[in-house]
Write a protein that holds these residues in place. Structure first.
Motif, PDB file in Angstrom:
ATOM      1  N   ALA A   1       0.817  -1.007   0.179  1.00 39.68           N
ATOM      2  CA  ALA A   1      -0.218  -0.219  -0.044  1.00 39.68           C
ATOM      3  C   ALA A   1       0.827   1.172   0.045  1.00 39.68           C
ATOM      4  CB  ALA A   1      -0.989   0.033   1.121  1.00 39.68           C
ATOM      5  N   GLU A   2       2.018   1.209   0.115  1.00 37.59           N
ATOM      6  CA  GLU A   2       2.965   2.222   0.245  1.00 37.59           C
ATOM      7  C   GLU A   2       3.719   2.545  -1.142  1.00 37.59           C
ATOM      8  OE1 GLU A   2       5.360   3.645   3.902  1.00 37.59           O
ATOM      9  OE2 GLU A   2       6.314   2.033   3.312  1.00 37.59           O
ATOM     10  N   ASP A   3       4.003   1.504  -1.613  1.00 39.28           N
ATOM     11  CA  ASP A   3       4.677   1.461  -2.801  1.00 39.28           C
ATOM     12  C   ASP A   3       3.914   1.178  -4.207  1.00 39.28           C
ATOM     13  OD1 ASP A   3       7.362   2.085  -1.867  1.00 39.28           O
ATOM     14  OD2 ASP A   3       7.543  -0.036  -1.133  1.00 39.28           O
ATOM     15  N   ASP A   4       4.208   1.869  -5.310  1.00 38.69           N
ATOM     16  CA  ASP A   4       3.585   1.323  -6.456  1.00 38.69           C
ATOM     17  C   ASP A   4       4.003   0.204  -7.146  1.00 38.69           C
ATOM     18  OD1 ASP A   4       5.842   1.771  -8.050  1.00 38.69           O
ATOM     19  OD2 ASP A   4       4.955   4.137  -8.356  1.00 38.69           O
ATOM     20  N   GLN A   5       3.303  -0.175  -8.344  1.00 39.60           N
ATOM     21  CA  GLN A   5       3.566  -1.618  -8.744  1.00 39.60           C
ATOM     22  C   GLN A   5       5.168  -1.723  -9.340  1.00 39.60           C
ATOM     23  OE1 GLN A   5       1.053  -3.967  -8.053  1.00 39.60           O
ATOM     24  NE2 GLN A   5       2.437  -5.594  -8.842  1.00 39.60           N
ATOM     25  N   VAL A  36      -1.642   1.117  -4.241  1.00 42.43           N
ATOM     26  CA  VAL A  36      -1.629   2.644  -4.523  1.00 42.43           C
ATOM     27  C   VAL A  36      -2.486   3.071  -5.714  1.00 42.43           C
ATOM     28  CG1 VAL A  36       0.040   4.510  -5.352  1.00 42.43           C
ATOM     29  CG2 VAL A  36       0.805   2.588  -3.590  1.00 42.43           C
ATOM     30  N   ASP A  37      -2.642   2.124  -6.579  1.00 40.12           N
ATOM     31  CA  ASP A  37      -3.441   2.660  -7.925  1.00 40.12           C
ATOM     32  C   ASP A  37      -4.732   2.212  -7.580  1.00 40.12           C
ATOM     33  OD1 ASP A  37      -1.125   3.796  -9.131  1.00 40.12           O
ATOM     34  OD2 ASP A  37      -0.560   1.663  -9.797  1.00 40.12           O
ATOM     35  N   TRP A  38      -4.995   1.478  -6.819  1.00 39.36           N
ATOM     36  CA  TRP A  38      -6.381   0.892  -6.469  1.00 39.36           C
ATOM     37  C   TRP A  38      -7.289   2.262  -5.955  1.00 39.36           C
ATOM     38  CZ3 TRP A  38      -7.898  -4.338  -4.367  1.00 39.36           C
ATOM     39  CH2 TRP A  38      -7.121  -5.419  -5.322  1.00 39.36           C
ATOM     40  N   ASN A  39      -8.365   2.371  -6.362  1.00 43.17           N
ATOM     41  CA  ASN A  39      -9.487   3.278  -6.093  1.00 43.17           C
ATOM     42  C   ASN A  39      -9.898   2.845  -4.477  1.00 43.17           C
ATOM     43  OD1 ASN A  39     -11.018   5.696  -5.501  1.00 43.17           O
ATOM     44  ND2 ASN A  39     -12.542   4.942  -6.746  1.00 43.17           N
ATOM     45  N   LYS A  40      -9.584   3.733  -3.533  1.00 44.94           N
ATOM     46  CA  LYS A  40     -10.185   3.522  -2.151  1.00 44.94           C
ATOM     47  C   LYS A  40      -9.687   1.988  -1.536  1.00 44.94           C
ATOM     48  CE  LYS A  40     -13.737   5.368  -0.435  1.00 44.94           C
ATOM     49  NZ  LYS A  40     -15.213   5.872  -0.071  1.00 44.94           N
ATOM     50  N   PHE A  41      -8.428   1.664  -1.604  1.00 49.75           N
ATOM     51  CA  PHE A  41      -7.996   0.256  -1.367  1.00 49.75           C
ATOM     52  C   PHE A  41      -7.721   0.268   0.204  1.00 49.75           C
ATOM     53  CE2 PHE A  41      -4.817  -3.073  -0.799  1.00 49.75           C
ATOM     54  CZ  PHE A  41      -5.871  -4.202  -1.032  1.00 49.75           C
ATOM     55  N   GLU A  48     -15.445   5.709  12.393  1.00 46.07           N
ATOM     56  CA  GLU A  48     -16.076   4.431  13.187  1.00 46.07           C
ATOM     57  C   GLU A  48     -15.141   3.305  12.772  1.00 46.07           C
ATOM     58  OE1 GLU A  48     -17.967   4.469  15.958  1.00 46.07           O
ATOM     59  OE2 GLU A  48     -18.109   6.680  15.636  1.00 46.07           O
ATOM     60  N   GLY A  49     -14.373   3.547  11.635  1.00 45.84           N
ATOM     61  CA  GLY A  49     -13.546   2.415  11.275  1.00 45.84           C
ATOM     62  C   GLY A  49     -14.489   1.216  10.423  1.00 45.84           C
ATOM     63  N   ASP A  50     -15.480   1.379   9.849  1.00 46.78           N
ATOM     64  CA  ASP A  50     -16.101   0.628   9.157  1.00 46.78           C
ATOM     65  C   ASP A  50     -15.366  -0.451   8.055  1.00 46.78           C
ATOM     66  OD1 ASP A  50     -18.352   1.794  10.147  1.00 46.78           O
ATOM     67  OD2 ASP A  50     -18.684   3.295   8.626  1.00 46.78           O
ATOM     68  N   ILE A  51     -15.494  -1.729   8.298  1.00 39.55           N
ATOM     69  CA  ILE A  51     -14.719  -2.697   7.485  1.00 39.55           C
ATOM     70  C   ILE A  51     -15.206  -2.638   6.133  1.00 39.55           C
ATOM     71  CG2 ILE A  51     -14.417  -5.179   7.203  1.00 39.55           C
ATOM     72  CD1 ILE A  51     -13.020  -3.890   9.574  1.00 39.55           C
ATOM     73  N   ARG A  52     -14.143  -2.701   5.247  1.00 42.18           N
ATOM     74  CA  ARG A  52     -14.623  -2.563   3.864  1.00 42.18           C
ATOM     75  C   ARG A  52     -14.954  -4.145   3.235  1.00 42.18           C
ATOM     76  NH1 ARG A  52     -13.031   1.510   0.386  1.00 42.18           N
ATOM     77  NH2 ARG A  52     -14.055   0.178  -1.063  1.00 42.18           N
ATOM     78  N   GLU A  53     -15.994  -4.671   3.370  1.00 39.37           N
ATOM     79  CA  GLU A  53     -16.435  -6.109   2.919  1.00 39.37           C
ATOM     80  C   GLU A  53     -15.846  -6.248   1.513  1.00 39.37           C
ATOM     81  OE1 GLU A  53     -16.655  -8.573   4.746  1.00 39.37           O
ATOM     82  OE2 GLU A  53     -16.665  -7.661   6.537  1.00 39.37           O
ATOM     83  N   ASP A  54     -16.101  -5.171   0.729  1.00 38.32           N
ATOM     84  CA  ASP A  54     -16.077  -5.286  -0.710  1.00 38.32           C
ATOM     85  C   ASP A  54     -14.427  -5.724  -0.869  1.00 38.32           C
ATOM     86  OD1 ASP A  54     -15.615  -2.597   0.001  1.00 38.32           O
ATOM     87  OD2 ASP A  54     -15.719  -1.869  -2.000  1.00 38.32           O
ATOM     88  N   VAL A  55     -13.456  -5.181  -0.269  1.00 35.70           N
ATOM     89  CA  VAL A  55     -12.051  -5.343  -0.501  1.00 35.70           C
ATOM     90  C   VAL A  55     -11.625  -6.606   0.001  1.00 35.70           C
ATOM     91  CG1 VAL A  55      -9.909  -4.279   0.354  1.00 35.70           C
ATOM     92  CG2 VAL A  55     -11.642  -2.883  -0.220  1.00 35.70           C
ATOM     93  N   PHE A  56     -12.309  -6.903   1.416  1.00 32.08           N
ATOM     94  CA  PHE A  56     -11.804  -8.248   1.779  1.00 32.08           C
ATOM     95  C   PHE A  56     -12.476  -9.302   1.073  1.00 32.08           C
ATOM     96  CE2 PHE A  56     -10.862  -6.167   5.798  1.00 32.08           C
ATOM     97  CZ  PHE A  56     -10.021  -6.970   6.415  1.00 32.08           C
TER      98      PHE A  56
END
Length: 177
Positions: A1-5, A36-41, A48-56
């Motif tokens: 998540a810190e470095d690009d591909q 890095v290049d993913w939209n809202k990864f 509240e720290g809502d879990i992103r079930e779509d990402v999981f």
């Protein structure tokens, strides 16, 4: 998540060249994926720290499709768009644990997380970090099976053993649950 591909690929290539590893040895064994290049990864977002079930869900499908047994999330701070609180870290840790156990053969999840800046002793040398120097809420420690701190070799330690201290580290304080 810190470095690009491209950075991830360049680092893997450098390691392979340095150790004489052929690309054929990694096919079907190593997947490098930058967020890095993913939209809202993000694994969690919002106050509240809502879990992103779509990402999981995407991660889980990729794990299953490629028979992956280890996933490394690096660094956690860039995989969350939520405050670094006990409540948020507890949610993320629990959700990762659930994902690990729900995959067909189970997957090991490794989380790379940064420490706070370490203190400087009265003599001017830095004080070795411990697990208590982890950024944000301590609940992440409690949801993890094993916690380790990597401690860089000091210049003095390197001089004592005759090596460049920048190339060595040790595992510091360890905590298991």
């Amino acid at each position: 998540a810190e470095d690009d591909q491209s950075t991830l690929r360049a680092r893997a290539l450098a390691v392979c060249r340095n150790y004489g590893i052929e690309q054929s040895e990694l096919v079907g064994q190593l997947w490098l994926q930058s967020g890095v290049d993913w939209n809202k990864f993000y694994l969690a977002e919002g106050v509240e720290g809502d879990i992103r079930e779509d990402v999981f869900g995407q991660i889980t499908r990729f794990i299953e499709a490629n028979n992956i047994d280890v996933v490394i999330f690096d660094p956690l701070q860039d995989l969350s768009d939520a405050p670094e609180t006990n409540e948020v870290f507890r949610k993320i840790g629990r959700r990762l644990r659930k994902m690990a156990s729900e995959t067909s053969k189970g997957v090991s999840c490794h989380i790379i997380h940064h420490l706070r800046k370490t203190a400087i002793s009265p003599t001017g040398s830095s004080i070795a970090p411990t697990i208590n120097d982890m950024r944000g809420g301590s609940a992440l420690r409690g949801t993890s099976r094993f916690n380790r701190v990597l401690v860089g070799m000091s210049k003095g330690e390197g001089e004592t053993v005759g090596v460049d201290h920048r190339n060595y580290f040790r595992i510091g304080e360890i905590e298991s649950n």
